[in-house]
Design an enzyme around this catalytic site. Sequence first.
Site, PDB file in Angstrom:
ATOM      1  N   GLU A  63       0.830  -1.210   0.000  1.00 18.02           N
ATOM      2  CA  GLU A  63       0.000   0.000   0.000  1.00 18.02           C
ATOM      3  C   GLU A  63       0.863   1.259   0.000  1.00 18.02           C
ATOM      4  O   GLU A  63       0.537   2.245  -0.677  1.00 18.02           O
ATOM      5  CB  GLU A  63      -0.945  -0.024   1.195  1.00 18.02           C
ATOM      6  CG  GLU A  63      -2.052  -1.062   1.039  1.00 18.02           C
ATOM      7  CD  GLU A  63      -2.934  -1.187   2.265  1.00 18.02           C
ATOM      8  OE1 GLU A  63      -4.131  -1.493   2.099  1.00 18.02           O
ATOM      9  OE2 GLU A  63      -2.434  -0.989   3.395  1.00 18.02           O
TER      10      GLU A  63
ATOM     11  N   GLU B 123      -4.357  -9.718   3.263  1.00 19.44           N
ATOM     12  CA  GLU B 123      -5.234  -9.420   4.401  1.00 19.44           C
ATOM     13  C   GLU B 123      -6.404 -10.381   4.545  1.00 19.44           C
ATOM     14  O   GLU B 123      -6.812 -10.716   5.667  1.00 19.44           O
ATOM     15  CB  GLU B 123      -5.752  -7.970   4.284  1.00 19.44           C
ATOM     16  CG  GLU B 123      -4.733  -6.913   4.666  1.00 19.44           C
ATOM     17  CD  GLU B 123      -3.792  -6.539   3.534  1.00 19.44           C
ATOM     18  OE1 GLU B 123      -3.056  -5.555   3.668  1.00 19.44           O
ATOM     19  OE2 GLU B 123      -3.803  -7.240   2.484  1.00 19.44           O
TER      20      GLU B 123
END
Length: 260
Positions: A116, A136
């Site tokens: 990210e 995730e």
Amino acid sequence: MTGGYDGLVTERRGQILVLRLDRPEARNALTGPMMRGLGAAAREAENDPEIRAIVLTGSGDRAFCSGMDLRVFAEGGSVGFDNPDDADAYRRLSSGELGVPVVGAVNGAAIGGGLELLLGCDIVVASVDAKFALPEVKRGLFPGGGGTGLGTRIPVGVALEMTLTGDPITAARGYELGLVNAVVAPEQVLGTALGYAAKIAANAPLGLAACKELVRLTVSDPALAAARLSEWQSIVFSSADAKEGATAFVEKRTPTWQGR
């Protein structure tokens, strides 16, 4: 000049600020102090007209960043920000909205929050050994720090594959998809990234800011990009730097930018 924050080393190299995540024993996993340090350093870079580019990298050769340190998080470690300006700067750094161009130097795996962070970089140089993943969903979560915007950098189908399976891709695959600009030997990562940063730093600051914002907006919000294009045209084309660029070209010399 070298300095830093807890888990983050900062180094000034002329007009380039190098930010190095420095927890190699924990695969450079992010902690609250590191995130706050990144926000503070990013904000300071924006406020320093002599800094024209940032290089973001990690220590060691195993990982660029493995995302949030879940052990620290599970033990109650704070990931909040004391200074709202630092929080905003970190958000803009990770979303690609920072006013200073950012080059990512990926020395190893970029996982979860590490990937990210890279999505906020404008150019990415990766080690041939690097891997990229948003795992995730394997941990009952989803990439809530901007990873769901992966489809603005690579084909949507591949972004869905990565986020829904959590499986990694290689640096070579990242290059094929356009996520990575260059894949080099591990020992060449930082030098190559600094080379990109030096080329960027040699250009006019206002033009750089316009390019960075408009290129990204054209992908994510074409209507807003069209509106901002006319605003940037009036700012940049009437600037002292625009005149200096034309004059330097005619006089066959290197321009001296003022950022205005």
